[in-house]
Design a protein around this motif. Structure first.
Motif, PDB file in Angstrom:
ATOM      1  N   ARG A  27       0.791  -1.327   0.167  1.00  0.00           N
ATOM      2  CA  ARG A  27      -0.141   0.011  -0.106  1.00  0.00           C
ATOM      3  C   ARG A  27       0.800   1.163   0.071  1.00  0.00           C
ATOM      4  O   ARG A  27       0.549   2.440  -0.774  1.00  0.00           O
ATOM      5  CB  ARG A  27      -0.924   0.075   1.341  1.00  0.00           C
ATOM      6  CG  ARG A  27      -1.910  -1.170   1.038  1.00  0.00           C
ATOM      7  CD  ARG A  27      -3.162  -0.977   2.045  1.00  0.00           C
ATOM      8  NE  ARG A  27      -3.994   0.048   1.621  1.00  0.00           N
ATOM      9  CZ  ARG A  27      -5.286   0.153   1.809  1.00  0.00           C
ATOM     10  NH1 ARG A  27      -5.852  -0.670   2.517  1.00  0.00           N
ATOM     11  NH2 ARG A  27      -6.031   1.148   1.289  1.00  0.00           N
ATOM     12  N   GLN A  83      -5.993   2.350  -3.851  1.00  0.00           N
ATOM     13  CA  GLN A  83      -5.799   3.702  -3.208  1.00  0.00           C
ATOM     14  C   GLN A  83      -6.799   4.694  -3.947  1.00  0.00           C
ATOM     15  O   GLN A  83      -7.264   5.614  -3.129  1.00  0.00           O
ATOM     16  CB  GLN A  83      -4.174   4.143  -3.738  1.00  0.00           C
ATOM     17  CG  GLN A  83      -3.815   5.263  -3.025  1.00  0.00           C
ATOM     18  CD  GLN A  83      -3.698   4.974  -1.268  1.00  0.00           C
ATOM     19  OE1 GLN A  83      -3.378   3.689  -1.084  1.00  0.00           O
ATOM     20  NE2 GLN A  83      -3.981   6.115  -0.609  1.00  0.00           N
ATOM     21  N   ARG A 120       1.110   4.793  -2.819  1.00  0.00           N
ATOM     22  CA  ARG A 120       0.849   6.176  -2.376  1.00  0.00           C
ATOM     23  C   ARG A 120       1.594   7.007  -3.003  1.00  0.00           C
ATOM     24  O   ARG A 120       2.876   6.753  -3.223  1.00  0.00           O
ATOM     25  CB  ARG A 120       1.187   6.510  -0.800  1.00  0.00           C
ATOM     26  CG  ARG A 120      -0.050   5.522  -0.029  1.00  0.00           C
ATOM     27  CD  ARG A 120       0.116   6.038   1.545  1.00  0.00           C
ATOM     28  NE  ARG A 120       0.075   7.144   1.902  1.00  0.00           N
ATOM     29  CZ  ARG A 120      -1.192   7.821   2.312  1.00  0.00           C
ATOM     30  NH1 ARG A 120      -2.260   7.133   2.458  1.00  0.00           N
ATOM     31  NH2 ARG A 120      -1.325   9.040   2.509  1.00  0.00           N
TER      32      ARG A 120
END
Length: 214
Positions: A125, A190, A129
């Motif tokens: 994750r 995301q 970003r």
């Protein structure tokens, strides 16, 4: 990524098929970039950035991938890769010790697997970003918050990893392409989180957003 252009007259494939083909090209570029192993975080982060830019009308091509990679590759990326490699080796060593029949090995294996899974989710994750392009510690902090606040998204990340591993196991040549679909899945998770944050009144939407593409 729902604002892509309509199919032009005479165009054989629609924009989604074009994105699919570009995604495979980005996946192959990611595989080649990740061959030194310590470059894997930077390679996957760059793939997510390029695919994120597709939702903003930017080309998601292998050429743009390497252009973005040249602009962002720095010592911090290699440090992040070395840390990820050290963590993976430590995890494998712990599992090997658990299989050696030491007292309490079953419980130790469960705990180690839980920690490894959590670290994998946070690491992946973080790659999705935008902060990972310039600030790995900030990206990891944000990813840790995301993993706790968005359990459904974390489950989707694990599902994407399992699917990629299954595809690579079933047909070995696919292993060279699966980083593309994996990066697309991470980017979609995301983007989903950013959309959810914006839909809640009074929230700042600290989810990395869909902007910030290079």
């Amino acid at each position: 990524m729902n604002d892509m252009r309509a199919r032009e007259p005479g165009e054989v494939f629609g924009p989604r098929m074009t994105l699919f083909a570009d995604m495979l090209g980005v996946g192959l570029a990611t595989t080649l970039t990740g061959l030194p192993v310590v470059t894997i975080p930077a390679a996957l982060s760059t793939a997510c950035a390029v695919l994120r830019g597709a939702g903003e009308g930017q080309p998601a091509t292998a050429g743009r991938y390497f252009a973005v990679l040249r602009r962002r590759l720095r010592a911090g990326d290699l440090v992040a890769g070395a840390a990820a490699l050290a963590g993976a080796l430590l995890f494998l060593a712990d599992l090997a010790l658990a299989r050696a029949g030491l007292p309490g090995a079953p419980l130790f294996a469960v705990v180690a697997a839980g920690i490894g899974t959590a670290a994998l989710v946070v690491g992946l994750r973080a790659c999705a970003r935008p902060e990972s392009l310039t600030d790995w510690p900030g990206a990891l902090r944000g990813a840790a918050r995301d993993a706790v606040a968005d359990v459904g998204g974390s489950a989707l990340v694990l599902l994407a990893v399992a699917t990629a591993a299954l595809c690579a196991w079933m047909l070995v040549p696919l292993a060279f392409l699966v980083p593309g679909p994996l990066a697309l899945a991470l980017t979609a998770v995301q983007v989903r989180l950013g959309a959810m944050a914006r839909s809640v009144p009074g929230t700042r939407g600290d989810a990395g957003g869909v902007s910030g593409s290079p």
